[in-house]
Design a protein around this motif. Structure first.
Motif, PDB file in Angstrom:
ATOM      1  N   PRO A 103     -11.728  -0.965   1.226  1.00 40.17           N
ATOM      2  CA  PRO A 103     -12.969  -0.180   1.255  1.00 40.17           C
ATOM      3  C   PRO A 103     -12.687   1.298   0.974  1.00 40.17           C
ATOM      4  N   ALA A 104     -13.598   1.953   0.281  1.00 36.69           N
ATOM      5  CA  ALA A 104     -13.409   3.331  -0.189  1.00 36.69           C
ATOM      6  C   ALA A 104     -13.133   4.285   0.967  1.00 36.69           C
ATOM      7  N   ASP A 105     -13.869   4.140   2.086  1.00 36.20           N
ATOM      8  CA  ASP A 105     -13.654   5.090   3.189  1.00 36.20           C
ATOM      9  C   ASP A 105     -12.292   4.888   3.840  1.00 36.20           C
ATOM     10  N   GLY A 106     -11.838   3.623   3.895  1.00 36.58           N
ATOM     11  CA  GLY A 106     -10.505   3.344   4.425  1.00 36.58           C
ATOM     12  C   GLY A 106      -9.437   4.002   3.559  1.00 36.58           C
ATOM     13  N   VAL A 107      -9.608   3.902   2.247  1.00 34.64           N
ATOM     14  CA  VAL A 107      -8.628   4.503   1.328  1.00 34.64           C
ATOM     15  C   VAL A 107      -8.599   6.023   1.504  1.00 34.64           C
ATOM     16  N   GLU A 108      -9.774   6.631   1.682  1.00 34.27           N
ATOM     17  CA  GLU A 108      -9.800   8.085   1.911  1.00 34.27           C
ATOM     18  C   GLU A 108      -9.027   8.447   3.171  1.00 34.27           C
ATOM     19  N   GLU A 118      -3.709  11.693  -7.121  1.00 37.02           N
ATOM     20  CA  GLU A 118      -4.538  11.060  -6.107  1.00 37.02           C
ATOM     21  C   GLU A 118      -5.538  10.070  -6.717  1.00 37.02           C
ATOM     22  N   ASP A 119      -6.104  10.451  -7.853  1.00 33.32           N
ATOM     23  CA  ASP A 119      -7.123   9.588  -8.468  1.00 33.32           C
ATOM     24  C   ASP A 119      -6.549   8.222  -8.821  1.00 33.32           C
ATOM     25  N   TYR A 120      -5.374   8.242  -9.400  1.00 32.38           N
ATOM     26  CA  TYR A 120      -4.734   6.987  -9.778  1.00 32.38           C
ATOM     27  C   TYR A 120      -4.556   6.084  -8.561  1.00 32.38           C
ATOM     28  N   VAL A 121      -4.035   6.675  -7.450  1.00 34.20           N
ATOM     29  CA  VAL A 121      -3.765   5.881  -6.248  1.00 34.20           C
ATOM     30  C   VAL A 121      -5.071   5.371  -5.646  1.00 34.20           C
ATOM     31  N   VAL A 157       0.843  -1.199   0.000  1.00 33.90           N
ATOM     32  CA  VAL A 157       0.000   0.000   0.000  1.00 33.90           C
ATOM     33  C   VAL A 157       0.877   1.248   0.000  1.00 33.90           C
ATOM     34  N   LEU A 158       1.912   1.237   0.847  1.00 40.18           N
ATOM     35  CA  LEU A 158       2.792   2.408   0.917  1.00 40.18           C
ATOM     36  C   LEU A 158       3.507   2.658  -0.407  1.00 40.18           C
ATOM     37  N   ARG A 159       3.824   1.568  -1.103  1.00 41.39           N
ATOM     38  CA  ARG A 159       4.477   1.745  -2.399  1.00 41.39           C
ATOM     39  C   ARG A 159       3.544   2.477  -3.374  1.00 41.39           C
ATOM     40  N   GLU A 160       2.259   2.139  -3.304  1.00 45.03           N
ATOM     41  CA  GLU A 160       1.285   2.846  -4.155  1.00 45.03           C
ATOM     42  C   GLU A 160       1.150   4.307  -3.721  1.00 45.03           C
ATOM     43  N   VAL A 161       1.084   4.498  -2.403  1.00 42.81           N
ATOM     44  CA  VAL A 161       0.936   5.850  -1.866  1.00 42.81           C
ATOM     45  C   VAL A 161       2.105   6.735  -2.292  1.00 42.81           C
ATOM     46  N   ASP A 162       3.266   6.116  -2.410  1.00 39.01           N
ATOM     47  CA  ASP A 162       4.473   6.825  -2.818  1.00 39.01           C
ATOM     48  C   ASP A 162       4.334   7.421  -4.223  1.00 39.01           C
ATOM     49  N   LYS A 163       3.361   6.939  -4.984  1.00 37.97           N
ATOM     50  CA  LYS A 163       3.188   7.415  -6.366  1.00 37.97           C
ATOM     51  C   LYS A 163       2.304   8.659  -6.442  1.00 37.97           C
ATOM     52  N   LEU A 164       1.847   9.140  -5.245  1.00 38.68           N
ATOM     53  CA  LEU A 164       0.945  10.300  -5.217  1.00 38.68           C
ATOM     54  C   LEU A 164       1.465  11.480  -6.039  1.00 38.68           C
ATOM     55  N   ASP A 165       2.731  11.819  -5.817  1.00 39.92           N
ATOM     56  CA  ASP A 165       3.299  12.978  -6.504  1.00 39.92           C
ATOM     57  C   ASP A 165       3.310  12.793  -8.014  1.00 39.92           C
ATOM     58  N   LYS A 166       3.705  11.590  -8.432  1.00 46.85           N
ATOM     59  CA  LYS A 166       3.888  11.358  -9.876  1.00 46.85           C
ATOM     60  C   LYS A 166       2.567  11.082 -10.596  1.00 46.85           C
ATOM     61  N   ARG A 167       1.724  10.206 -10.012  1.00 44.94           N
ATOM     62  CA  ARG A 167       0.530   9.749 -10.727  1.00 44.94           C
ATOM     63  C   ARG A 167      -0.759  10.440 -10.302  1.00 44.94           C
ATOM     64  N   ILE A 211      -6.617   6.762   4.518  1.00 46.36           N
ATOM     65  CA  ILE A 211      -5.180   6.587   4.246  1.00 46.36           C
ATOM     66  C   ILE A 211      -4.632   7.795   3.485  1.00 46.36           C
ATOM     67  N   LEU A 212      -5.386   8.225   2.460  1.00 43.05           N
ATOM     68  CA  LEU A 212      -4.909   9.354   1.653  1.00 43.05           C
ATOM     69  C   LEU A 212      -4.821  10.631   2.497  1.00 43.05           C
ATOM     70  N   ASP A 213      -5.773  10.816   3.413  1.00 41.47           N
ATOM     71  CA  ASP A 213      -5.700  11.980   4.308  1.00 41.47           C
ATOM     72  C   ASP A 213      -4.505  11.859   5.261  1.00 41.47           C
ATOM     73  N   PHE A 214      -4.337  10.642   5.776  1.00 40.40           N
ATOM     74  CA  PHE A 214      -3.263  10.396   6.750  1.00 40.40           C
ATOM     75  C   PHE A 214      -1.883  10.741   6.174  1.00 40.40           C
ATOM     76  N   VAL A 215      -1.591  10.214   5.010  1.00 40.25           N
ATOM     77  CA  VAL A 215      -0.228  10.411   4.476  1.00 40.25           C
ATOM     78  C   VAL A 215       0.000  11.841   4.004  1.00 40.25           C
ATOM     79  N   LYS A 216      -1.068  12.652   3.995  1.00 37.27           N
ATOM     80  CA  LYS A 216      -0.885  14.052   3.623  1.00 37.27           C
ATOM     81  C   LYS A 216      -0.535  14.930   4.833  1.00 37.27           C
ATOM     82  N   VAL A 217      -0.585  14.351   6.023  1.00 39.17           N
ATOM     83  CA  VAL A 217      -0.374  15.162   7.226  1.00 39.17           C
ATOM     84  C   VAL A 217       1.049  15.716   7.282  1.00 39.17           C
ATOM     85  N   ARG A 218       1.143  17.053   7.400  1.00 36.66           N
ATOM     86  CA  ARG A 218       2.399  17.766   7.677  1.00 36.66           C
ATOM     87  C   ARG A 218       2.087  18.775   8.752  1.00 36.66           C
TER      88      ARG A 218
END
Lengths: 463, 463
Positions: free
Chosen positions: A224-229, A209-212, A197-207, A231-238
Motif C-alpha cells: 500500500p502507498a502509505d506503507g511505502v511512504e 526515491e521515485d524508482y523505489v 524490500v530492504l534490497r530495493e530500499v538499498d537502491k535509494l542512493d543509486k536509483r 518505509i521510505l521515511d523510516f530508512v531515512k532516519v539519522r
C-alpha cells in the motif's frame, strides 16, 4: 628464467607501506587489548567438513581447497569429491569451531580478538582481494549475554579509529528487532519479504526515491502507498545528537513487541555508549542499516568516514543469537565487529590518506667514513641499540653524500657520524634529517640525547 | 552436529599460551627492528610455477596445492596437472621472488625481516607441524655483499635470545669454505662425497666414534685411516673463548685456498661479533656444523640452548651465493637466519620453560557490585583505558567472590571495586592479586597509581 610475480588478488607491500600497515595492525591490537579482549589465532587450514557446515551458497563457491601433493594424486584417481582441507574464508566460523571445541576451558563471557588473513576465490577485480586481513573482536556468552556488551563495541571502535587518525568517522547503529517490528507493522511480516524490500530500499542512493516507490507499490510487491511512504521515511532516519537519537526512538511510539524490544535495547546501548565516554558526535542512529539478515538478530553496527562516504563501512558487525549451533548444543549468543584492514588500507592509500603514517622503523643510521672507523662505529651502533633505538649500521664505507641520500630516502631520521676528528674530541656528529640540522654531542650522551628527541616527536605526534 | 576440531599437525593455543606466544613474536620483531631490518609480508599463496622452480625432490612432495571451487572442477575434468596455486613452504623462496620482482624499487644491501606461517605436508607426528611460524632475517646484496654482514646476524641472535630469556645459549659458527678446504686436503674433494662423509660424521652422537671410523675406512668410502682420524678430530673442534677460537683457526695452518679463505672470513666475523658486544661466552666455533650443503657457501650458524642440547638448533642459517637465480640474472648474494618459533614454543612448553611468560594482557578488571554502580564503573574503566591500562569491565553484577576468582584464574593483576561507601568518600578499593594486598586510592589518582605499579613490575621483570 621464471617471471617473479604474485597471484592476482593479493596485496603485497614494499617496506615503507608495510611499515604503515603494520602500525595500523599494532594500533588496532593495542586498542583491542585495552578493552580486555584476549588473542586467538587459528590455523589457516580447517577441515572442509568443519568449515563448510552450510551446504552450497555463494560462500562455498568461493572457498579455496587445499591438498598436499600426495592427496592430490589420490583424489584425482579415486574421484572422492571434496578435498579434506580448506582455507578459512572469515574468522567467524573458526571462532565458532574454537569456542565449541574449547568450551570447557574458556571463561564466559569470552572476549576474543583475532587478526589474521582470510581467503576468498573472488573474481579478480581492482580493489577486490582474494587474501585479506580481518581484525575481529567478539564477546561470546554462554546461554545468555547482556545487551550491555553491545555498548562496549562502539567504545572499542571509537578508540581504534581515533588513534588510527584517518579522519572524522561515525559509528551508526540500528537494531534488527526494531526493524522487524516496524516492517511487521507495515504489513511486511515475512522475513524473506522483508529482505527483498530492504534490497530495493538499498537502491535509494543509486536509483532515487521515485524508482523505489514505484517498485514497492507496483506489481510483485504490491505494498500500500502509505506503507511505502512510511518505509521510505523510516530508512531515512539519522540522529544528529544523543538527545536527538532518544527523541527519534520516542517518535516510533508503542508499536508491537518486537519494536518495543528493539527500542529498549537501542536505548540502553546508547546510554552506555555515552557512559563509556564516546562523544555524541561519533555515534548516530541509522535505520537503514540491516547487515546480514539471516545472521544478526539485535544491535547492528556500521562505521563510515564522514568525508569519504564512498568508501562505505570500514567496521561492521552486530549481535547474533547462537554462534556455534553446528558444533555444540550449548547456546552461545554473541556480539562482534570486524575491520577488513587490507581493503581499508588500499582505499586509504588510493584516497591519499596515508601520508601521516610514513617514516621508517629505523630511527638512526651509523654512517661509516672509512674502514678504520668500523670498530668504533659498531660500538656506537651497539650503544644506540642498547638504549632501545632502532639502528642501521653502514657496513661498507661509501661516499658520505650517498649515505645521507640513502638515509633520507629510507625515512631514517638521524645519521650519526664519527670521523677521526670527532673521535679525538670524544664526540659524534649527528645530522637530524627531520629538523634539517646538524649537531655534536658527547659520545656518552648520544643515546640519551636521541631518545629524548624521539620521545618528543612521539608525544608531538599524539601517540 | 559436526565435531569441532583442527586438522592434525597444527598448533592452536588457548589465550594464556597465545599471549605467551605473541610476546615471543613481539620480542623477536622488536629486536629485528632494533638492528635496522625492514618488514615484509608475502601472500601465503604463490603461483605454483613461481614457487616450484626446482623440479621434484622432497620439498615438492610436501607442498600444499590450492584450488578454488571452480578451478577444482575444471582441473578434474581436464586433467591439466599441477594446480595454479600453492602454499609457501618457507620464507626464502618468497623472499627470492620478492627481491627479484622489486629489484629496482629496493635499496641494497636490503635488510628484511619476515615473520609468517609456512606450510609443509609432513607426515603427522608428535612435535612435527604442517603449519608453523618462521621468523627470518636476511641481508641481500646486489652483485656483492661484504662478509661484515655475516657478523651482524650473531649480534641479532644474541639480542633476541637474551630478551626471550629462555636460558643460556651458544651461537655456533662454522664456514663452508673452511670445511671444503679441509676435506679436500684429506682427499675428499668431490662435493657429493663430502656430503656423504658428513652424513656419516653426523652419526657420531648416536652410533659412536668406532662405528663412524669403521664406516669411513671400510668398503664404500675406503678413506685412509690417518685421514679419517684427522676428520674425526676436526669435527670435534669447539672453541671455549674468543682467544681459543682464534687459536683453533691458527692451528689449521696454511692449507689450500679454500681453507685460507674460510679461515680469513671466520676471523673477521668473530672479531666483529666481539666488537658488536656479543659476550664471548655466547659464541663458539663448531667445525661439525654443515647445514644445507647445496645452498650455503660461507659462514653457517646454529644456536643451541646450553642446558637443553636435545632441542637441537633453535636458530640456524648462513651465507649463500645467489638468492634468486631462477627469477633474475642479477647476482644477489645474501646471509640470513631463521627461527622456527612454533616448534621452539612447543619444545619450551614441553620442557616446562614457559613459566615466566605467564600473566594476562589484561592488567585490571573493574568489578561490578550492583546494577546501580554500572555508570560509575564504566567511567572508571574509561579512565584506566585512557591512561593506557588494559582493562576488562564486568558488565554483569555477580557474587564478588566469583569475580575475584575469575580475575585470579585469568591472570589479571588488579581488581578495582567501587561500592556505595567508596563512592561517597571519592575513593576506589583496589585488590592487587600479585602482591595479595588491598588498598584504597582517591578516584582521581587510581590510573596513575596503577601505572606506576605496572611500570615497576615491568622494570623488575627486566623488560
Amino acid at each position: 628464467m621464471i617471471k617473479p610475480r604474485t597471484p592476482p588478488g593479493v596485496m603485497e607491500l614494499l617496506p615503507p607501506d608495510q611499515i604503515a600497515f603494520q602500525r595500523m595492525l599494532d594500533t588496532i591490537r593495542r586498542n583491542f587489548e585495552r578493552f580486555g579482549f584476549l588473542p586467538v589465532e587459528t590455523p589457516v587450514m580447517e577441515l572442509s567438513e568443519v568449515l563448510l557446515t552450510k551446504s552450497g551458497g555463494e560462500t562455498e563457491r568461493q572457498v579455496y581447497f587445499v591438498q598436499s601433493t600426495g592427496a592430490l594424486g589420490k583424489a584425482e584417481g579415486a574421484g572422492e569429491g571434496m578435498p579434506e582441507l580448506a582455507l578459512r574464508f572469515d574468522l567467524t566460523v573458526p571462532l565458532a569451531r574454537f569456542v565449541a571445541e574449547h568450551e570447557h576451558e574458556l571463561a564466559f563471557p569470552f572476549r576474543r580478538y583475532q587478526m589474521q588473513r582470510v581467503y576468498r576465490g573472488e573474481r579478480a577485480q581492482r580493489g577486490r582481494f582474494r587474501e585479506f586481513y580481518q581484525c575481529d573482536i567478539d564477546v561470546i556468552g554462554k546461554d545468555a549475554l547482556s545487551v550491555r556488551f553491545d555498548a562496549e563495541l562502539p567504545a572499542v571502535i571509537h578508540a581504534v579509529f581515533s588513534e588510527l587518525d584517518i579522519g572524522a568517522f561515525t559509528i551508526q547503529l540500528n537494531n534488527r528487532k526494531l526493524m522487524r517490528g516496524f516492517f511487521e507493522a507495515q504489513g511486511v511480516a515475512d522475513g524473506e519479504l522483508q529482505a527483498l524490500v530492504l534490497r530495493e530500499v538499498d537502491k535509494l542512493d543509486k536509483r532515487g526515491e521515485d524508482y523505489v516507490r514505484e517498485t514497492l507499490t507496483g506489481e510483485g510487491f504490491n505494498l500500500p502507498a502509505d506503507g511505502v511512504e512510511k518505509i521510505l521515511d523510516f530508512v531515512k532516519v539519522r540522529s544528529t545528537s544523543h538527545a536527538d537519537a532518544m527523541a527519534q526512538l520516542d517518535a516510533l511510539g508503542e508499536g508491537n513487541d518486537s519494536l518495543r524490544d528493539g527500542v529498549a535495547e537501542l536505548r540502553e546501548v546508547l546510554e552506555l555508549v555515552r557512559a563509556l565516554g564516546v562523544p555524541e558526535t561519533h555515534y548516530a542512529l541509522n535505520f537503514s542499516i540491516a547487515r546480514g539478515l539471516d545472521y544478526y538478530t539485535g544491535t547492528v553496527y556500521e562505521t563510515t568516514l564522514n568525508d569519504y562516504p564512498q568508501i562505505g563501512s570500514i567496521c561492521s558487525g552486530g549481535r547474533y543469537e547462537n554462534l556455534a549451533s553446528h558444533y555444540t548444543k550449548s547456546k552461545l549468543p554473541g556480539v562482534g565487529i570486524s575491520i577488513g584492514l587490507t581493503r581499508l588500507f588500499w582505499q586509504l592509500r588510493e584516497a591519499g590518506l596515508l601520508g601521516k603514517a610514513t617514516g621508517s622503523t629505523v630511527q638512526a643510521m651509523v654512517a661509516l667514513m672509512d674502514a678504520d672507523s668500523l670498530p668504533d662505529a659498531l660500538d656506537i651502533a651497539r650503544r644506540l641499540r642498547g638504549a632501545g633505538i632502532n639502528t642501521e649500521m653502514q657496513m661498507e664505507a661509501r661516499k658520505i653524500g650517498k649515505q645521507f641520500q640513502y638515509a633520507s630516502r629510507a625515512g631514517i631520521r638521524f645519521v650519526v657520524l664519527t670521523g677521526e676528528d670527532e673521535r679525538a674530541r670524544g664526540v659524534v656528529a649527528v645530522k637530524d634529517l627531520l629538523r634539517e640540522e646538524q649537531f655534536e654531542v658527547a659520545r656518552e650522551e648520544l643515546a640519551s640525547t636521541l631518545r629524548v628527541e624521539l620521545e618528543q616527536a612521539h608525544v608531538l605526534a599524539g601517540r
